[in-house]
Design a protein around this motif. Sequence first.
Motif, PDB file in Angstrom:
ATOM      1  N   PRO A 161      -2.320  -0.109  -1.517  1.00  0.00           N
ATOM      2  CA  PRO A 161      -1.229  -0.580  -1.143  1.00  0.00           C
ATOM      3  C   PRO A 161      -1.667  -0.877   0.503  1.00  0.00           C
ATOM      4  N   GLU A 173      -2.144  -5.940   6.919  1.00  0.00           N
ATOM      5  CA  GLU A 173      -3.842  -5.551   7.057  1.00  0.00           C
ATOM      6  C   GLU A 173      -4.592  -6.697   6.597  1.00  0.00           C
ATOM      7  N   ASP A 187       2.903  -4.902   0.642  1.00  0.00           N
ATOM      8  CA  ASP A 187       4.207  -3.931   0.889  1.00  0.00           C
ATOM      9  C   ASP A 187       5.107  -5.006   1.933  1.00  0.00           C
ATOM     10  N   GLY A 230       7.574   0.785   1.549  1.00  0.00           N
ATOM     11  CA  GLY A 230       6.648   2.041   1.935  1.00  0.00           C
ATOM     12  C   GLY A 230       5.617   2.281   0.876  1.00  0.00           C
ATOM     13  N   LYS A 231       4.547   3.109   1.345  1.00  0.00           N
ATOM     14  CA  LYS A 231       3.439   3.373   0.829  1.00  0.00           C
ATOM     15  C   LYS A 231       3.765   3.749  -0.962  1.00  0.00           C
ATOM     16  N   ASP A 242      -6.775   3.206   0.778  1.00  0.00           N
ATOM     17  CA  ASP A 242      -6.135   2.412   1.991  1.00  0.00           C
ATOM     18  C   ASP A 242      -6.983   1.163   2.052  1.00  0.00           C
ATOM     19  N   ALA A 243      -5.960   0.291   2.806  1.00  0.00           N
ATOM     20  CA  ALA A 243      -6.605  -1.165   3.018  1.00  0.00           C
ATOM     21  C   ALA A 243      -7.340  -1.166   4.484  1.00  0.00           C
ATOM     22  N   ASP A 244      -7.161  -0.192   5.084  1.00  0.00           N
ATOM     23  CA  ASP A 244      -7.748  -0.359   6.463  1.00  0.00           C
ATOM     24  C   ASP A 244      -9.119   0.059   6.573  1.00  0.00           C
ATOM     25  N   GLN A 280     -10.782   2.597   6.358  1.00  0.00           N
ATOM     26  CA  GLN A 280     -10.922   3.809   6.580  1.00  0.00           C
ATOM     27  C   GLN A 280     -11.471   4.683   5.344  1.00  0.00           C
ATOM     28  N   LYS A 293      -3.034  13.840  15.240  1.00  0.00           N
ATOM     29  CA  LYS A 293      -2.831  13.511  13.895  1.00  0.00           C
ATOM     30  C   LYS A 293      -3.569  14.740  13.000  1.00  0.00           C
ATOM     31  N   ARG A 318     -10.164   3.326  12.141  1.00  0.00           N
ATOM     32  CA  ARG A 318      -9.544   2.320  11.902  1.00  0.00           C
ATOM     33  C   ARG A 318     -10.193   1.121  12.556  1.00  0.00           C
ATOM     34  N   THR A 353      -2.182   1.975  12.894  1.00  0.00           N
ATOM     35  CA  THR A 353      -1.258   2.958  11.770  1.00  0.00           C
ATOM     36  C   THR A 353      -0.209   2.667  11.529  1.00  0.00           C
ATOM     37  N   LYS A 354       0.414   2.759  10.504  1.00  0.00           N
ATOM     38  CA  LYS A 354       1.842   2.355  10.055  1.00  0.00           C
ATOM     39  C   LYS A 354       2.663   3.661   9.955  1.00  0.00           C
ATOM     40  N   PHE A 355       2.232   4.666  10.143  1.00  0.00           N
ATOM     41  CA  PHE A 355       2.904   5.880  10.118  1.00  0.00           C
ATOM     42  C   PHE A 355       3.166   6.616  11.504  1.00  0.00           C
ATOM     43  N   ARG A 392       6.162  11.175  10.125  1.00  0.00           N
ATOM     44  CA  ARG A 392       5.550  11.475   9.060  1.00  0.00           C
ATOM     45  C   ARG A 392       5.518  13.069   8.654  1.00  0.00           C
TER      46      ARG A 392
END
Length: 324
Positions: A8, A12, A41, A71-72, A92-94, A96, A130, A200, A205-207, A211
């Motif tokens: 997802p 990115e 997305d 959303g994811k 994840d696409a980032d 990480q 986080k 990253r 970050t997208k959140f 969250r």
Amino acid sequence: MDISIVIPLYNEAESLPELAAWIERVMKEHGFSYEVLMIDDGSTDDSWSVIEQLHEQNRAINGVRFRRNYGKSPALNTGFSLTRGDVVITMDADLQDSPDEIPELYRMIKEDGYDLVSGWKKKRYDPLSKTLPTKLFNATARRVSGIKNLHDFNCGLKAYRSEVVKHIEVYGDMHRYIPFLAKNAGFTRIGEKVVKHQARKYGTTKFGLDRFVNGYLDLGTLWFMSKYGVKPMHFFGLLGSVMFFIGLIAVMIVGGIKLYHIYAGVPFTRVTDLPYFYLSLVCMILGTQLFLTGFLGELIARNAQGRNHYEIAGTIGVDKDKIQ
Ligand code: UDP
Ligand code: MG
């Protein structure tokens, strides 16, 4: 096909070429037959055109593009409906999550007989703001879900037996609890593997902090769904009955006192002068309502065919009609 990799992604573009090359290298080295499903997305950057280019270079890389940001969870759900591999990997696409973990995850599903193997970012490269709430969050999730051996529910890197992803529906923000969803669907062999995590490299970050609030609310929903989802009457009915009877008994006491006063010839106090009278009325009304809520819940649960619909703006290499 051995492996389907579902990714997802939301804005990115910078990470994608590196990620694709890395995946390709690992898959080649181990001789896996594979497909990559990149679910865009609703990105507002170049992500989609990057995916188109990647598909030109490597036909194993396919994509779906949402018309807007859903959303994811919806992205994962859509990817899951399309997978053809025996083992499904999400990441994840980032950058990480490391594709180097895939062969071992694959082996754990295939040979150790796990239904689901979740990554554990034991050493994390995320800010303290986080990692700390995440610890708390995982402790709660462990308790509520009863899956005691997981340290990192929300790790993006996971592996599934193909059957699992076809039998769960990841909606709302439920991607945080996929192991819980799987457990509720009857897939109980859930394992964990420590995975490498990296800071990253591109993008952000997208959140945000919301969250955690949403995470806890969803956990409440899931707990309720897993316990009473198909039998809401057991929850509301019990609560409603108890309330109703408390009210009934209170009303009988109030009425009894009144009758006694009449009988004994003591001067009249009106029942409406007593606070208990109103309290008991409220109890009875609330009780009835809870009971009816349970009843409605039962009717809805019997008829529910929950299915989300997402607007698809385009696909590459996948059949649009296969998306569920
Ligand atoms: N993501 C997505 N839709 C969203 C938000 C995030 O597809 O609305 C993707 C994102 O592009 C990334 C993955 O979900 O591939 C995890 O997001 P992120 O790295 O921002 O989360 P974090 O690592 O900070 O938990
Ligand atoms: Mg990330």
